[in-house]
Design a protein around this motif. Structure first.
Motif, PDB file in Angstrom:
ATOM      1  N   ARG A   1       0.834  -1.212   0.000  1.00  0.00           N
ATOM      2  CA  ARG A   1       0.000   0.000   0.000  1.00  0.00           C
ATOM      3  C   ARG A   1       0.859   1.249   0.000  1.00  0.00           C
ATOM      4  N   LEU A   2       1.964   1.212   0.749  1.00  0.00           N
ATOM      5  CA  LEU A   2       2.825   2.385   0.816  1.00  0.00           C
ATOM      6  C   LEU A   2       3.454   2.690  -0.541  1.00  0.00           C
ATOM      7  N   GLY A   3       3.865   1.638  -1.230  1.00  0.00           N
ATOM      8  CA  GLY A   3       4.470   1.842  -2.545  1.00  0.00           C
ATOM      9  C   GLY A   3       3.482   2.423  -3.540  1.00  0.00           C
ATOM     10  N   VAL A   4       2.254   1.916  -3.502  1.00  0.00           N
ATOM     11  CA  VAL A   4       1.227   2.420  -4.422  1.00  0.00           C
ATOM     12  C   VAL A   4       0.845   3.847  -4.058  1.00  0.00           C
ATOM     13  N   LEU A   5       0.776   4.103  -2.766  1.00  0.00           N
ATOM     14  CA  LEU A   5       0.442   5.459  -2.311  1.00  0.00           C
ATOM     15  C   LEU A   5       1.508   6.451  -2.761  1.00  0.00           C
ATOM     16  N   LEU A   6       2.748   6.017  -2.690  1.00  0.00           N
ATOM     17  CA  LEU A   6       3.844   6.887  -3.118  1.00  0.00           C
ATOM     18  C   LEU A   6       3.680   7.264  -4.591  1.00  0.00           C
ATOM     19  N   ARG A   7       3.379   6.275  -5.409  1.00  0.00           N
ATOM     20  CA  ARG A   7       3.203   6.548  -6.829  1.00  0.00           C
ATOM     21  C   ARG A   7       2.006   7.469  -7.063  1.00  0.00           C
ATOM     22  N   ASP A   8       0.891   7.165  -6.423  1.00  0.00           N
ATOM     23  CA  ASP A   8      -0.318   7.974  -6.611  1.00  0.00           C
ATOM     24  C   ASP A   8      -0.076   9.431  -6.220  1.00  0.00           C
ATOM     25  N   THR A   9       0.585   9.609  -5.097  1.00  0.00           N
ATOM     26  CA  THR A   9       0.802  10.969  -4.615  1.00  0.00           C
ATOM     27  C   THR A   9       1.743  11.733  -5.537  1.00  0.00           C
ATOM     28  N   MET A  10       2.780  11.070  -5.986  1.00  0.00           N
ATOM     29  CA  MET A  10       3.718  11.742  -6.884  1.00  0.00           C
ATOM     30  C   MET A  10       3.022  12.130  -8.192  1.00  0.00           C
ATOM     31  N   LEU A  11       2.114  11.280  -8.634  1.00  0.00           N
ATOM     32  CA  LEU A  11       1.354  11.612  -9.837  1.00  0.00           C
ATOM     33  C   LEU A  11       0.447  12.811  -9.576  1.00  0.00           C
ATOM     34  N   ALA A  12      -0.250  12.761  -8.454  1.00  0.00           N
ATOM     35  CA  ALA A  12      -1.214  13.808  -8.144  1.00  0.00           C
ATOM     36  C   ALA A  12      -0.525  15.157  -7.971  1.00  0.00           C
ATOM     37  N   ARG A  13       0.692  15.135  -7.469  1.00  0.00           N
ATOM     38  CA  ARG A  13       1.401  16.392  -7.238  1.00  0.00           C
ATOM     39  C   ARG A  13       2.206  16.825  -8.449  1.00  0.00           C
TER      40      ARG A  13
ATOM     41  N   ALA B   1       8.416  12.538   8.371  1.00  0.00           N
ATOM     42  CA  ALA B   1       9.309  13.069   7.338  1.00  0.00           C
ATOM     43  C   ALA B   1       8.758  12.793   5.952  1.00  0.00           C
ATOM     44  N   LEU B   2       8.344  11.545   5.734  1.00  0.00           N
ATOM     45  CA  LEU B   2       7.823  11.195   4.416  1.00  0.00           C
ATOM     46  C   LEU B   2       6.502  11.913   4.149  1.00  0.00           C
ATOM     47  N   ALA B   3       5.658  11.983   5.197  1.00  0.00           N
ATOM     48  CA  ALA B   3       4.389  12.695   5.040  1.00  0.00           C
ATOM     49  C   ALA B   3       4.634  14.144   4.649  1.00  0.00           C
ATOM     50  N   GLY B   4       5.616  14.751   5.297  1.00  0.00           N
ATOM     51  CA  GLY B   4       5.926  16.131   4.983  1.00  0.00           C
ATOM     52  C   GLY B   4       6.412  16.296   3.550  1.00  0.00           C
ATOM     53  N   ALA B   5       7.274  15.411   3.142  1.00  0.00           N
ATOM     54  CA  ALA B   5       7.840  15.522   1.801  1.00  0.00           C
ATOM     55  C   ALA B   5       6.771  15.360   0.729  1.00  0.00           C
ATOM     56  N   LEU B   6       5.741  14.588   1.055  1.00  0.00           N
ATOM     57  CA  LEU B   6       4.702  14.319   0.064  1.00  0.00           C
ATOM     58  C   LEU B   6       3.496  15.235   0.216  1.00  0.00           C
ATOM     59  N   GLY B   7       3.524  16.078   1.250  1.00  0.00           N
ATOM     60  CA  GLY B   7       2.373  16.947   1.466  1.00  0.00           C
ATOM     61  C   GLY B   7       1.167  16.191   1.988  1.00  0.00           C
ATOM     62  N   LEU B   8       1.433  15.167   2.759  1.00  0.00           N
ATOM     63  CA  LEU B   8       0.336  14.376   3.340  1.00  0.00           C
ATOM     64  C   LEU B   8       0.408  14.501   4.860  1.00  0.00           C
ATOM     65  N   THR B   9      -0.616  13.960   5.510  1.00  0.00           N
ATOM     66  CA  THR B   9      -0.558  13.893   6.966  1.00  0.00           C
ATOM     67  C   THR B   9      -0.061  12.516   7.368  1.00  0.00           C
ATOM     68  N   VAL B  10       0.363  12.402   8.609  1.00  0.00           N
ATOM     69  CA  VAL B  10       0.903  11.127   9.073  1.00  0.00           C
ATOM     70  C   VAL B  10      -0.166  10.043   9.019  1.00  0.00           C
ATOM     71  N   THR B  11      -1.412  10.440   9.252  1.00  0.00           N
ATOM     72  CA  THR B  11      -2.470   9.417   9.239  1.00  0.00           C
ATOM     73  C   THR B  11      -2.695   8.872   7.833  1.00  0.00           C
ATOM     74  N   ASP B  12      -2.372   9.676   6.817  1.00  0.00           N
ATOM     75  CA  ASP B  12      -2.488   9.161   5.458  1.00  0.00           C
ATOM     76  C   ASP B  12      -1.565   7.967   5.248  1.00  0.00           C
ATOM     77  N   LEU B  13      -0.483   7.967   5.991  1.00  0.00           N
ATOM     78  CA  LEU B  13       0.498   6.899   5.846  1.00  0.00           C
ATOM     79  C   LEU B  13       0.275   5.774   6.842  1.00  0.00           C
ATOM     80  N   ALA B  14      -0.800   5.850   7.613  1.00  0.00           N
ATOM     81  CA  ALA B  14      -1.013   4.850   8.668  1.00  0.00           C
ATOM     82  C   ALA B  14      -1.034   3.448   8.067  1.00  0.00           C
ATOM     83  N   PRO B  15      -0.448   2.526   8.793  1.00  0.00           N
ATOM     84  CA  PRO B  15      -0.346   1.160   8.299  1.00  0.00           C
ATOM     85  C   PRO B  15      -1.681   0.536   7.942  1.00  0.00           C
ATOM     86  N   ALA B  16      -2.763   0.887   8.653  1.00  0.00           N
ATOM     87  CA  ALA B  16      -4.049   0.259   8.363  1.00  0.00           C
ATOM     88  C   ALA B  16      -5.109   1.323   8.250  1.00  0.00           C
ATOM     89  N   THR B  17      -6.118   1.067   7.442  1.00  0.00           N
ATOM     90  CA  THR B  17      -7.203   2.020   7.258  1.00  0.00           C
ATOM     91  C   THR B  17      -7.952   2.225   8.564  1.00  0.00           C
TER      92      THR B  17
END
Lengths: 246, 246
Positions: free
Chosen positions: A126-138, A221-237
């Motif tokens: 999920r983290l890998g896919v989220l990374l791609r999605d966010t980079m695309l969106a930004r 750190a990663l949330a900041g770099a991607l412009g997300l919140t820490v909860t966006d990166l939470a391990p589980a929904t």
DNA sequence: GTGACCCGTCGGTGCGCGCCGAACCGTGCC
DNA sequence: GGCACGGTTCGGCGCGCACCGACGGGTCAC
């Protein structure tokens, strides 16, 4: 005729290396990008050590695996990214298998893997896919004409120097279908470099097996770099950490 | 463990389809993108028709080939671009073989192929490589971050509507290593569309086997579109057309 | 209708190879 | 030195399968 540089026999010899259940299991296990010992691979595939030894000889002489001997151990890795992609592509074409029923224990053990794991040398789950999605969106990536890095993306990566020329025939950036998400994550030279960078920065750390975790420092750190919140990166929904066993 | 969606047995079954010299020959032959009859494939591979028949059954049920029956003929094609790429990649990894000595007759027969031919559904040979080089030089393509179409390239293609969304997981544009030139030519959705367009315009026509020729009208037309002279597109540097039979 | 042709099916043969257990070798630990 | 352990080598077993030739059935041409 046959202007093909490779003849049928050569292709058949290569394919034969992967045409055995045990050898195929070895290669799939090694897709995590780590070096396994001969014994580990034998146990994972459920064969006698002697059997595994012979199979490994063939895979090494066939050029799919490389070995590294240390003391009484024999470590084995895939021979390179191109081999990893070959195995991936082949696995992607094989009927999904999608084993019907999995034990609850296995499912729970996979929860960490489904969140984040290595896929050879890049980041999946999920983290890998989220990374791609966010980079695309930004606007850091552009997928309109193949997947490419935008000028903004180049800036965003900053110090990350990408060995463009050193890539050889490996694409700079490519999609890799995620097994658990059924959606693409980032692979290629840049995908690998990005993943390695996250480890170097201490934002990611290895868990058991192929699993990967965000470190306490890495989350914000990663949330900041991607412009997300820490909860966006939470391990589980919501279900997994709180939901318990049902 | 094993969050792999494909298990070793499934991968092995797929690889086993290509792990036979005869079946591999079939797939390599079919890389030209055309439909062959069962008998043609049998003769090309040097096996009895009955043997070929059984192999073809396995390739079809395995999903690598599709068949089309017409009268007493059975036509076979690769199941799709992704299969073609899989076979290509596998062939690319196999030791070059590079058979040492070739008969003069075979070399001459290959002269036309070396100039221009189809590679599944796109254009290969000197002409294919030249097309890629020229498009790069004229800024129609950009290879700095993977191979992409530039805005100028989009304009240049004009009416050619590229089914971007219909591509599925197939890349829009990718390099495909040319067997004779040892340098890349254009593949992917766009490579295929471009090649098809050249046939539709009547600039290209099929020769014997996989060979492709520029038509009398096509030579000047393509040269003009690329900003080249007709001699730049000449089939041979100097030896072949003038040399006669020796 | 008759014949030629393409293709599929069915036995039968033989090789290749994947598997194991047992014995052997070298490394590392006590 | 003695022992445990990881890995390799060697026979031997048995399955799987690639191959062919012969036969049968459907299709097209004359």
């Amino acid at each position: 005729m046959s202007a093909t540089s490779t003849d049928g026999a050569a292709l058949a010899r290569l394919a034969a290396l992967l045409a055995d259940r045990t050898r195929a299991s070895f290669c799939l296990a090694l897709l995590d990008g780590r070096a396994w010992t001969a014994g580990e691979l034998a146990r994972a595939a459920g064969v006698a050590p002697s059997t595994a030894s012979e199979h490994l000889d063939r895979l090494v002489t066939g050029g799919l695996l490389v070995e590294e001997r240390q003391g009484r151990h024999r470590y084995l890795r895939l021979a390179g990214p191109s081999v990893a992609q070959l195995v991936e592509d082949l696995a992607g074409h094989a009927p999904g298998a999608d084993r019907p029923a999995r034990s609850l224990r296995a499912v729970r053990a996979d929860a960490a893997l489904a969140y984040a794991r290595t896929c050879y040398d890049h980041l999946a789950g999920r983290l890998g896919v989220l990374l791609r999605d966010t980079m695309l969106a930004r606007g850091l990536l552009d997928e309109r004409a193949g997947l490419t890095l935008t000028p903004a993306g180049r800036d965003w990566l900053g110090g990350l120097d990408v060995p463009v020329a050193a890539a050889g025939r490996r694409p700079l950036l490519r999609d890799c279908l995620d097994w658990t998400e059924r959606r693409p994550h980032l692979a290629g030279v840049l995908g690998a470099a990005l993943c390695g960078r996250l480890f170097d920065l201490g934002w990611l750390t290895r868990g058991t097996g192929r699993a990967v975790r965000l470190t306490p420092a890495g989350g914000p750190a990663l949330a900041g770099a991607l412009g997300l919140t820490v909860t966006d990166l939470a391990p589980a929904t919501s279900t997994d950490t709180g939901g318990g066993r049902a």
